[in-house]
Structure formats: structure tokens, C-alpha cells
Design an enzyme around this catalytic site. Structure first.
Site, PDB file in Angstrom:
ATOM      1  N   ASP A 181      37.606  35.682  31.862  1.00  0.00           N
ATOM      2  CA  ASP A 181      38.654  34.891  32.505  1.00  0.00           C
ATOM      3  C   ASP A 181      38.082  33.521  32.826  1.00  0.00           C
ATOM      4  O   ASP A 181      36.859  33.333  32.864  1.00  0.00           O
ATOM      5  CB  ASP A 181      39.167  35.583  33.776  1.00  0.00           C
ATOM      6  CG  ASP A 181      38.063  35.848  34.774  1.00  0.00           C
ATOM      7  OD1 ASP A 181      36.978  36.335  34.368  1.00  0.00           O
ATOM      8  OD2 ASP A 181      38.259  35.569  35.973  1.00  0.00           O
ATOM      9  N   GLU A 230      36.868  37.687  37.201  1.00  0.00           N
ATOM     10  CA  GLU A 230      35.736  37.164  37.979  1.00  0.00           C
ATOM     11  C   GLU A 230      36.142  35.961  38.824  1.00  0.00           C
ATOM     12  O   GLU A 230      35.808  35.876  39.999  1.00  0.00           O
ATOM     13  CB  GLU A 230      34.582  36.793  37.045  1.00  0.00           C
ATOM     14  CG  GLU A 230      33.235  36.624  37.766  1.00  0.00           C
ATOM     15  CD  GLU A 230      32.951  35.206  38.260  1.00  0.00           C
ATOM     16  OE1 GLU A 230      32.060  35.054  39.111  1.00  0.00           O
ATOM     17  OE2 GLU A 230      33.632  34.252  37.817  1.00  0.00           O
TER      18      GLU A 230
END
Lengths: 464, 464
Positions: A91, A156
Site C-alpha cells: 500500500d 501499513e
């Protein structure tokens, strides 16, 4: 391994807008696509891949969004070899070309040996470098020197939602054979000299909402008779940190580890050209003038940053609005041995004190929306020594032994749940601009990083 | 006149997204369309219409945008009759359904006798009420009691760009025969009792930019060693006004007109149910407890509002960014006899003082982007008396004689350039929410307002 192929895959991966920070369905779809693409890549490499359903996430506004799956993958299970587990995330932070990107942030663009794109260095590039290193052994038809595991997530940047529960659950299954954990989710401290990282700061992210009503006002019609929420909020945010960067929340420094003579010496040993650092950062003047002070304030002292305000007028132009309800956002980077829940109490009490002195009729709500612990490792663990040797082999130099001012919560979590040694081997240069506009990874770093991981596999095989 | 027809035209006009505040080509196109539609309506009424090309506007970022034309229209030129000129504007404030509108802001929606939509009360509804009043005489095949002129612009919400030059140029042409000027661009002070307005506040709109570099930072990588622009900006904005609404810029109150006993009495005469006002405003508590203090702080004392910050993190979620360059926006509502350029100097000097004490290495730039004078009229002018009589006829009551806390720069401009008496005859109720979410005009106000303008024409004919 064909390095051009590696770059092409990076281009494909950067093109996926896997933004986990903005909680909207479109980006979530992109995150799911990202995880599918990565799982396919690992499968083609011959790995045994499991995509773990992570359920969904309840947002403060009541909305529910699905969490992208976590990939658990395994390559080889030779009991005579050591097992290294690589953690990475796919991400990214938000990116919008209108915010000052020189190119479409989701189109990987090479300029002067720099590969620009959101996620290029944080963390898609390093994840691919590790995959490229594995595929190099495959291409050469060599056995992998170690068993390899991957844990790859897609949340994250949003605080690794629900990951801790998964690691706890897999502690005696997926993680049972793991000897060492490697993460490559931070940066060197210079442009050309590699580094190994043994500590990271934590982070407490706060929102402070001030509300008069849920509708805005016109400053002509109401200006002069209201406790304006923006005036309250600006006073609250202004009470947090002074102009020298000192945090004004009472008690906040109480649990910061005392500074020893030995620790000071580790900072002295690091080569940091302040002039070069300032130039590459494009900052005219830092708060401190010496290398040691700068490193300590990035690594071993807490810092407070004000990120912005939601609900106020944030567009170009001149709108004469009195926002009715505003949310200030700031966070404190935590260091050993600060405690997340103590900090939450200190900040909340401080803001309540400041607010009560204003006698405002508005409502204030303080929330800690993320609380991530700081982490520190023992730099004499065997995999630290192996990583040092691999760096000597590929780069012909000793690494800088550094900490990171950023938070990689998974490090602390692995240490506490899995009880295995965690090492951070960054690949990116200091000027990569992770989280900011024009993020990039140097072509050189991407390729040498791939070599470094391959050399590290060989060094780890020696250890076992 | 068919009132249903009037509402249908309002629906059509509200559907045009004539936002002049956000300087983007799409909204400019809508503004041009709005002015064409209005010119057509006036032409169908038999008016002689001129659409004056206003050239283009240079924005601070170097972009150039066309300015929508100003409509000058004339109906009748009988030298035995008086000539009344109506000023209105057809541009609107920004509106986005996601900001808390209960409906699409550009679809006029009737709920419980309230017509919701951006521009419904500010200022499309009142402009149409005036047009409806004229068309009523046409429909009844009666001569207009007065000659009517219209000046209608599309840049009021953006500071009436270039209008002053046009009025100056037309002073001895279009305006030569004008006896009185009527504006209907503000609100009553109650929900049911009409009002006449004899003064408005001015406005100085400021931006204060603090810049470290043109790129954001990651708070992990740089938090702790930077003079963070947001910390500087929050301190600057926090130095402007205290929690009691008192402006902290030195000298700012020096030129405020002294309060006389006679003036206090005018406030006492106004009926204002504080409880109802607070309820309709949905404000728990104002800064002041008496009707007189509240009216004075809305009308005859300056106020300072902080509108927002451009360049910081303003989305939902938790982005750990240190913005590299931020622009704070605030404005001061000015009252007689404050001077725009004196205020500009005072604010700039104050912010420079505060900033220099921080020893920040960032760059600060203060700009006054709008400077609009306050205005006050003589309430014994003949058209004020005519408006009072028209209100008695239509509503059966004396009007509240009020000022407006908002800025309608054209009032001051007409007074100073054209040298004719200006009167403000508001049609909308106090809770119309101009500039905010869920702006509306009551069906009753829209229809009775149309009658009031027709009655006013007849009263003005008596005067001549």
C-alpha cells in the site's frame, strides 16, 4: 534475472493506486488488485501462496471497508537450511499530481537514473528487489541458499490494521520455522552509503475536533459573536510545540531513555555530511547545527508534527467562511521507553487544560487514532553480522549502523510476538522522498539492492 | 405574474453552477452561461440589454481566467418618472454535497415551504423577485411606475473584480439618469419581520504563506529537526484573536467610530428574540449575552475569522506528512471609519513581529488579497422612507432598521462614484444560511418579496 524485467514489473506495480490512507472504496479496490497481482507473481516464482482474508474495518463515520488480504508465501522447506522471512507492504501514501508532482505519480518515470512514482521506494521497489533476488537463483537454476518466507500486507500506511492478530494467530504455524525476519522499509542516511537499521520510533496519531455546529457560518453574518472553532483549534495546536521543536505537553519527556556516553559515540561514528544532507533535503537551516544533535533528534528524542486540518477552507481562492466543525491532526514520534497509553493520557489532559482556559462554548473531542510502539534491537545478533558482510561484498564498504525516525510497527510486533531477531536493511537513498511528492528510487539502488539481498541469502546460509 | 413560473425560473437559475470563488475554467463557463440566461430573460421582458465584456483576470499563480460579462439593462425612459437602478449578482459561493448538504446544492428542492439550493437567497432569488415584480406590471398591462435599470454581475463573491472600473466608466452614461440605487443582497434579522439596511461592514482578506520548501516531508524522516511551517503558521494565526473575540493586532481599534448614546438607542429599538436567534442559528452560546452587545459586534465593531489552511493535510484519515508550504487564510470585517490600507499595514507588521520572534528559517509572505470598505447611509433619504411605506403596505409592520455585518462592496462604490442614495432591501430570513450548507429562501419570502418590490415601485412614483 533480467533487470529490465524487474523495472517493468515495478512500473506495473506503481501503476496500481493502492492508497490505504484515504478510506474510499475506489482505493480499496486497487489495494485488492495489488495483492492479487503480487500473489500471482509469487506463484509464478514457485512459491506456495496463501492470501489471508482480513475481514473489514469499521471507520469512525460508521462506514465499513474491506481490508486487503495479507499474503503468506513459502519457497523451500529444507530443514537443513535456515529460514528467512521477508516482510513488506504494497500500500502507498496518498498522491495527487496537483499537489506538486512533476509527473503522474502512478506512472513510473525514469529521469537521470531516478525511477519516480508513488511507492517506488516505499515499499514496492524493495519488495520487488527481494523477489528479483529469489528469481535470480531460479534463473541461474541454483538452489536457494535459505528457505524463504514472505509476509506482505496492504495496510501499513494506515497502521497495519488487523495484522497483529494475524501474526499472533500464525505464531506457531507460519512463523514456527522462521529464524530471522528482514524488513526493507526505510532509507539510508546518505545518497551512496548503505546502512543497517536497529531501531525505529513509534507514533501516536491524534485528532482534536472542535465543534460549534455541523454547518458552516458566513463570516459577515456571524463574525464577532461566535466562539469560532478555528480560533479554538489554532490555540490548541499552538500549545503543543514551541519554535525550537520542544514539545510542550507536560511529562512527555519523563520516560525518554537517558543518554549515555557510549550512545553518543555511536552517533559520532556515523558519517553524515551536514552540508550535503541539507542540500539534498533542500532545507535552508535545521533546528540543530551538529551531526550528533540532528541524529539524536531524529532517532532518540520524540518529535511532534502538525499535519493539517479537516473541515476548514482548504481550496485556492478567498472563501469567507467560519467553519462550524474542524478536526486538527498531529502526531508524536515516540522513542524508547515512552509508552503509547501514557502519551495518550498526557496529550488529552494537556489539550483539555488549554481548552478549559478558553471558556469556549464549543465541544472538544481528543482521540488517539493510532498508537505504535518504538522498537530497538541488539546489533550483535547473527543476522546483523551477515547483513554487514553482504554489504561489504556488494558495496565494498562498512554500513552505517543507524536508527530510523519513522515507525515500522511490524518490527516491534515481530520482536514481541514471534521472538525472532528482526533486521532492517534499507535499499533507498536519503533523498527518495517517501510519503512526499516526487517519491523515487534510484535505478542503481534498485539493482544493487537486488544483489545485496542475493548476497545476504548466501551469508545467511553460512550462518546455519 | 404566475408565481409558479417564478419558482421554475429560480430552479433553472440555481441549476447553473455559477461559482466565482474557485478559479477553475469549468465554473467560469457556468458563470458565462448564467449571464447569458439572465440577459435572455431581461430581453424577453422588453428591456434594452447590454452585456459588457469585462476582459480577463490574472490569478496569483499566473493563470488567466475570463471575467463574466456585466449586464446593463434598461426598461422605460420616461423623463417624467423617477429611475431606480437595481444591483444584483448571479455568482455563488462554492457548494459541494459532500460538505453536509442534505440535497444536491444545484437542484432547487422544496421542503416545508423552504426552497433549498446554492444561490437561492444569495442572490439569485432576490434578483428574480425584482424581475418578477417588473413582469407583474407587464402581465397586468400596466405602465411601469418608474423607469427601471439593472446592473447584474457575476463576480460578487470573488470581490466584484473589475466592476468599479465599469461603474466609473458608466458614471455619466448608464448611471446619468439614475435617481436611486436598490440592492437586495443581505438578510433580515428575524424570521418573519422585514428590514431595511443602512450600513455594511467592509472586509480585508489576508493570506499568510509559510514555506520551508515546495515539497512535503515525511514526519518520520524529518520530524524533530525542522522549523515546521505548520507550527509557524499555527502560531501566527493564534496571535490574531483571543478567546473573547478581541482582535490582537496592535492599533486595529484606533479608527473605530466612537459609540454615541443615540446609536445605542437604535439598537435598543430593534426587536431581537435572543433565544429564538440562538435556536435558529443552532449556537449554544454567543460571546455576548445582551441584544445590544450582539448587534454592535455584528455591525459596528470589527471581527476576525480564520477560514482555513491551504497546502496542509485536509482529507479524512491519518497522513503522517509535514507540509512543506502552507497558506493560512483569515479576514477582518471592517467598520466605519477603519481604513483598508491602514489595516493592511497593521496586520502585516503584527505578523512580521510574531514571526521574527520565532527565529524560524522559513519564509513568510503576508498578502491582503481583498480590501473592501465599510459603508453607511443616511436613513432619512427619500427612498428609505418609500421603502418603509412599501413594507407597511405589504407586511403591515414597521421594518427593523438594521446594518449588515457582511460586505456588499458595491454599496460603498455606488455612493462614492455615482453619488446617489443607496438602499438595501433584504428579502431573505435570518436563517437562510447564505454561504453555508443548505442555503435556502422561504417560498413566502420569495413571493412577498416580489410584492414588496412592486409596492416599492408605486411608492417611488409618488416621490417623483
Amino acid at each position: 534475472m533480467d533487470p529490465k524485467l524487474g523495472r517493468m514489473t515495478l512500473k506495473e506495480w506503481v501503476a496500481i493506486e493502492s492508497d490505504s490512507v484515504q478510506p474510499v472504496p475506489r482505493f480499496r479496490q486497487e489495494l485488492f488488485r495489488m495483492m492479487t497481482v503480487a500473489a500471482d507473481t509469487l506463484q509464478r516464482l514457485g512459491a506456495h501462496v496463501t492470501s489471508v482474508d482480513m475481514g473489514s474495518q469499521q471507520l469512525p463515520d460508521g462506514q465499513s471497508l474491506p481490508i486487503p488480504p495479507v499474503i503468506l508465501a513459502e519457497l523451500g522447506n529444507d530443514p537443513t537450511k535456515g529460514t528467512v522471512c521477508f516482510y513488506g507492504h504494497l500500500d502507498v501514501q496518498p498522491a495527487d499530481q496537483g499537489d506538486g508532482w512533476l509527473m503522474d505519480p502512478y506512472v513510473l518515470t525514469e529521469v537521470d537514473g531516478k525511477l519516480y512514482g508513488r511507492g517506488a521506494t516505499d515499499n514496492k521497489g524493495p519488495v520487488l528487489a527481494w523477489i528479483n533476488a529469489v528469481s535470480a537463483f531460479r534463473a541461474l537454476e541454483q538452489d536457494l541458499p535459505v528457505n524463504i518466507k514472505f509476509i506482505i500486507e496492504g495496510m501499513e500506511e494506515a497502521g497495519s490494521v488487523a495484522l497483529e492478530e494475524l501474526v499472533e494467530k500464525e505464531k506457531n504455524r507460519f512463523f514456527s520455522g522462521v529464524d530471522y525476519i528482514v524488513i526493507s522499509d526505510n532509507l539510508w542516511i546518505s545518497q551512496r552509503k548503505p546502512a543497517i537499521t536497529y531501531g525505529t520510533r513509534g507514533n501516536s496519531y491524534f485528532t482534536v475536533e472542535v465543534k460549534c455546529r455541523d454547518q458552516d457560518f458566513h463570516s459577515g453574518t456571524f463574525g464577532g459573536i461566535l466562539h469560532e472553532p478555528m480560533a479554538d483549534l489554532v490555540a490548541l495546536l499552538g500549545s503543543l510545540v514551541d519554535s525550537s521543536g520542544h514539545i510542550l505537553v507536560p511529562g512527555i519527556y519523563d520516560e525518554v531513555a537517558p543518554l549515555t556516553e557510549e550512545e553518543i559515540n555511536t552517533y559520532k561514528a556515523i558519517h553524515l555530511d551536514l552540508e550535503e544532507y541539507r542540500n539534498s533535503s533542500r532545507v535552508e537551516k535545521f533546528l540543530f547545527d551538529t551531526k550528533e544533535e540532528i541524529l539524536m533528534h531524529l532517532w532518540r528524542y520524540p518529535s511532534l508534527s502538525i499535519h493539517g486540518i479537516e473541515g476548514a477552507f482548504d481550496e485556492p481562492g478567498a472563501k469567507t467562511v467560519i467553519p462550524g466543525q474542524v478536526i486538527g491532526k498531529f502526531s508524536i514520534r515516540l522513542v524508547p521507553h515512552m509508552n503509547v497509553s501514557v502519551v495518550e493520557k498526557q496529550v488529552t489532559r494537556h489539550l483539555e487544560d488549554v481548552f478549559s482556559k478558553r471558556n469556549s462554548s464549543n465541544k472538544m473531542v481528543v482521540s488517539m487514532t493510532l498508537g505504535l510502539h518504538p522498537w530497538i534491537a541488539n546489533i550483535n545478533d547473527t543476522q546483523y553480522l551477515a547483513a554487514k558482510r553482504a554489504i561489504r561484498t556488494v558495496f565494498g564498504t562498512e554500513p552505517d549502523m543507524i536508527r530510523d525516525g519513522s515507525t515500522i510497527p511490524i518490527t516491534k510486533m515481530f520482536q514481541e510476538i514471534v521472538h525472532k531477531s528482526v533486521v532492517l536493511i534499507p535499499l533507498g537513498a536519503v533523498d527518495d522522498g517517501e510519503h512526499s511528492q516526487n517519491e523515487k528510487i534510484n535505478r542503481w539502488n534498485y539493482i544493487e539492492g537486488t544483489k545485496l539481498f542475493a548476497a545476504f541469502f548466501l551469508e545467511m546460509a553460512q550462518l546455519h
